[in-house]
Design a protein around this motif. Structure first.
Motif, PDB file in Angstrom:
ATOM      1  N   GLU A 157       0.825  -1.336   0.051  1.00  0.00           N
ATOM      2  CA  GLU A 157       0.089  -0.007   0.153  1.00  0.00           C
ATOM      3  C   GLU A 157       0.747   1.243  -0.073  1.00  0.00           C
ATOM      4  N   ILE A 158       0.665   2.067  -0.953  1.00  0.00           N
ATOM      5  CA  ILE A 158       1.326   3.680  -0.930  1.00  0.00           C
ATOM      6  C   ILE A 158       0.452   4.653  -0.421  1.00  0.00           C
ATOM      7  N   LEU A 159       0.630   5.338   0.699  1.00  0.00           N
ATOM      8  CA  LEU A 159       0.128   6.584   0.966  1.00  0.00           C
ATOM      9  C   LEU A 159       0.902   7.757   0.705  1.00  0.00           C
ATOM     10  N   ARG A 160       0.272   8.722   0.163  1.00  0.00           N
ATOM     11  CA  ARG A 160       0.886  10.041  -0.501  1.00  0.00           C
ATOM     12  C   ARG A 160       0.362  11.130   0.240  1.00  0.00           C
ATOM     13  N   PHE A 161       1.426  11.962   0.702  1.00  0.00           N
ATOM     14  CA  PHE A 161       1.307  13.253   1.388  1.00  0.00           C
ATOM     15  C   PHE A 161       1.818  14.456   0.608  1.00  0.00           C
ATOM     16  N   GLU A 162       1.166  15.449   0.713  1.00  0.00           N
ATOM     17  CA  GLU A 162       1.693  16.734  -0.034  1.00  0.00           C
ATOM     18  C   GLU A 162       3.093  17.059   0.680  1.00  0.00           C
TER      19      GLU A 162
ATOM     20  N   VAL B  65      17.628  17.396   3.308  1.00  0.00           N
ATOM     21  CA  VAL B  65      17.049  18.624   2.903  1.00  0.00           C
ATOM     22  C   VAL B  65      16.007  17.945   1.761  1.00  0.00           C
ATOM     23  N   SER B  66      14.706  18.555   1.844  1.00  0.00           N
ATOM     24  CA  SER B  66      13.753  17.609   1.021  1.00  0.00           C
ATOM     25  C   SER B  66      12.845  18.617   0.043  1.00  0.00           C
ATOM     26  N   PRO B  67      13.207  19.540  -0.536  1.00  0.00           N
ATOM     27  CA  PRO B  67      11.970  20.199  -1.065  1.00  0.00           C
ATOM     28  C   PRO B  67      11.287  19.717  -2.063  1.00  0.00           C
ATOM     29  N   LYS B  68       9.946  20.298  -2.122  1.00  0.00           N
ATOM     30  CA  LYS B  68       9.011  19.880  -3.191  1.00  0.00           C
ATOM     31  C   LYS B  68       9.723  19.712  -4.627  1.00  0.00           C
ATOM     32  N   GLY B  69       9.552  18.512  -5.268  1.00  0.00           N
ATOM     33  CA  GLY B  69       9.827  18.572  -6.639  1.00  0.00           C
ATOM     34  C   GLY B  69      11.372  18.109  -7.048  1.00  0.00           C
ATOM     35  N   ALA B  70      12.203  18.251  -5.933  1.00  0.00           N
ATOM     36  CA  ALA B  70      13.462  18.025  -5.981  1.00  0.00           C
ATOM     37  C   ALA B  70      13.911  16.558  -5.719  1.00  0.00           C
ATOM     38  N   GLY B  71      13.101  15.961  -5.223  1.00  0.00           N
ATOM     39  CA  GLY B  71      13.585  14.549  -4.684  1.00  0.00           C
ATOM     40  C   GLY B  71      12.358  13.664  -4.578  1.00  0.00           C
ATOM     41  N   LEU B  72      12.389  12.193  -4.315  1.00  0.00           N
ATOM     42  CA  LEU B  72      11.718  11.276  -3.976  1.00  0.00           C
ATOM     43  C   LEU B  72      12.023  10.913  -2.560  1.00  0.00           C
ATOM     44  N   TYR B  73      10.805  11.030  -1.818  1.00  0.00           N
ATOM     45  CA  TYR B  73      11.195  10.587  -0.453  1.00  0.00           C
ATOM     46  C   TYR B  73       9.968   9.691   0.193  1.00  0.00           C
ATOM     47  N   LEU B  74      10.609   8.409   0.562  1.00  0.00           N
ATOM     48  CA  LEU B  74       9.657   7.493   0.989  1.00  0.00           C
ATOM     49  C   LEU B  74      10.379   6.866   1.999  1.00  0.00           C
TER      50      LEU B  74
ATOM     51  N   ALA C 272       9.189  10.347 -11.091  1.00  0.00           N
ATOM     52  CA  ALA C 272       9.105  10.088  -9.764  1.00  0.00           C
ATOM     53  C   ALA C 272       8.465   8.734  -9.604  1.00  0.00           C
ATOM     54  N   GLU C 273       7.361   8.844 -10.320  1.00  0.00           N
ATOM     55  CA  GLU C 273       6.312   7.530 -10.413  1.00  0.00           C
ATOM     56  C   GLU C 273       7.056   6.110 -10.728  1.00  0.00           C
ATOM     57  N   LEU C 274       7.672   6.409 -11.950  1.00  0.00           N
ATOM     58  CA  LEU C 274       8.467   5.224 -12.333  1.00  0.00           C
ATOM     59  C   LEU C 274       9.595   4.745 -11.502  1.00  0.00           C
ATOM     60  N   MET C 275      10.224   5.941 -10.880  1.00  0.00           N
ATOM     61  CA  MET C 275      11.120   5.370  -9.913  1.00  0.00           C
ATOM     62  C   MET C 275      10.495   4.677  -8.728  1.00  0.00           C
ATOM     63  N   LEU C 276       9.503   5.374  -8.175  1.00  0.00           N
ATOM     64  CA  LEU C 276       8.805   4.965  -6.794  1.00  0.00           C
ATOM     65  C   LEU C 276       8.545   3.420  -7.158  1.00  0.00           C
ATOM     66  N   SER C 277       7.755   2.792  -8.561  1.00  0.00           N
ATOM     67  CA  SER C 277       7.208   1.632  -8.382  1.00  0.00           C
ATOM     68  C   SER C 277       8.630   0.607  -8.954  1.00  0.00           C
ATOM     69  N   SER C 278       9.664   1.138  -9.327  1.00  0.00           N
ATOM     70  CA  SER C 278      10.806   0.254  -9.744  1.00  0.00           C
ATOM     71  C   SER C 278      11.679   0.072  -8.251  1.00  0.00           C
ATOM     72  N   VAL C 279      11.713   1.198  -7.447  1.00  0.00           N
ATOM     73  CA  VAL C 279      12.543   1.092  -6.280  1.00  0.00           C
ATOM     74  C   VAL C 279      11.914   0.153  -5.154  1.00  0.00           C
ATOM     75  N   MET C 280      10.284   0.127  -5.421  1.00  0.00           N
ATOM     76  CA  MET C 280       9.723  -0.792  -4.253  1.00  0.00           C
ATOM     77  C   MET C 280       9.591  -2.312  -4.870  1.00  0.00           C
ATOM     78  N   GLU C 281       9.552  -2.237  -6.153  1.00  0.00           N
ATOM     79  CA  GLU C 281       9.638  -3.754  -6.577  1.00  0.00           C
ATOM     80  C   GLU C 281      11.030  -4.298  -6.312  1.00  0.00           C
ATOM     81  N   SER C 282      12.028  -3.665  -6.448  1.00  0.00           N
ATOM     82  CA  SER C 282      13.459  -4.126  -6.250  1.00  0.00           C
ATOM     83  C   SER C 282      13.594  -4.310  -4.893  1.00  0.00           C
ATOM     84  N   VAL C 283      13.093  -3.317  -3.766  1.00  0.00           N
ATOM     85  CA  VAL C 283      13.435  -3.531  -2.374  1.00  0.00           C
ATOM     86  C   VAL C 283      12.677  -4.839  -1.706  1.00  0.00           C
TER      87      VAL C 283
END
Ligand code: BTN
Length: 258
Positions: free
Chosen positions: A14-19, A59-68, A168-179
């Protein structure tokens, strides 16, 4: 916003997303304490108090990184839990390679480097919950360098700087699958030994690297000579004594720095 994806062995994640969150690790730890299941992943577009290793900030500004952050409930021996962040580094390394053809190195224990600069940081924390001990694995991937503070520009890099348009979305699914693929392998009968071997196949820091170790107030130089079964780094000092390093900062000592 919540959504689900399916991992290779059909367990639903399950993925929960926050602004915005102070820290996805803090949010995941709170939910783990309250009994959240393994596989819950917290993602934030920005973090206002992102946490790094050794009490640093991320440092985690909007749009600059994937934070999960992902909640795990490992069923491996406690002595092998320190392998979890190393396993995560292997997983991120492989996701970047497979999905974006970005070839990275792993600096012990779990920094993912591109061209010797940090592209991804990993912070694993354990949580003692009434439902049993959990691990929260936090992953921060730099997507671009738009908001790097000046002090990071020499030492950090990004997916964009590695020549890839960050998705970011492709990165997220790829990282989760790999983890979860590597997490599954860690639970195999010889999982810990396999993980060490796979880590060392991907990290130039495992063997023969001259490094400076910064351990609290102490600092020394040595040459790496493999990992202990729990992932601790073996370092041979100039006087041939062996040091086993468990929690420290590591710097590559280049010939010109000697
Ligand atoms: C490091 O110091 O290299 C570790 C950095 C880990 C940053 C990630 S971003 C998502 C997760 N939430 C946090 O507060 N930290 C981790």
């Amino acid at each position: 916003m919540a959504n689900v994806i399916t991992k290779p062995n059909d367990t639903v994640l399950e993925i929960l997303r926050f602004e915005s969150l102070p820290s996805t690790n803090a949010e995941a730890a709170k939910r783990a304490t309250n009994g959240a299941a393994e596989g819950l992943c917290i993602v934030a577009a920005e973090q206002t108090a992102g946490r790094g290793r050794l009490d640093r900030r991320w440092v985690s500004p909007k749009g600059a990184g994937l934070y999960l952050s992902i909640i795990l409930r490992p069923r491996i021996e406690q002595r092998f839990w320190p392998l979890i962040p190393l396993m995560t580094a292997v997983a991120v390394n492989d996701a970047l390679n497979a999905t974006f053809n970005v070839r990275t190195d792993i600096k012990w224990p779990n920094d993912v480097l591109f061209n010797e600069k940090k592209l991804c940081g990993i912070l694993a924390e354990s949580v003692d919950a009434p439902t049993g001990r959990a691990a929260v694995v936090g992953i921060g991937i730099n997507l671009n360098e738009s908001s790097f503070p000046i002090e990071l520009q020499e030492v950090a890099t990004s997916v964009e700087a590695a020549g890839v348009t960050p998705n970011a979305e492709l990165m997220l699914s790829s990282v989760m699958e790999s983890v979860f693929r590597w997490y599954g392998r860690l639970h195999d009968p010889e999982g810990a030994a396999t993980m060490i071997a796979e880590y060392c196949a991907r990290s130039s820091y495992c063997n023969g690297k001259t490094i400076r170790i910064l351990e609290g107030d102490e600092s020394f130089i040595g040459v790496t000579c493999g990992l202990e079964p729990d992932g601790a780094l073996r370092v041979e000092r100039e006087d041939s004594s062996l040091r086993i390093v468990r929690a420290a900062d590591v710097e590559h000592v280049r010939a010109s720095n000697n």
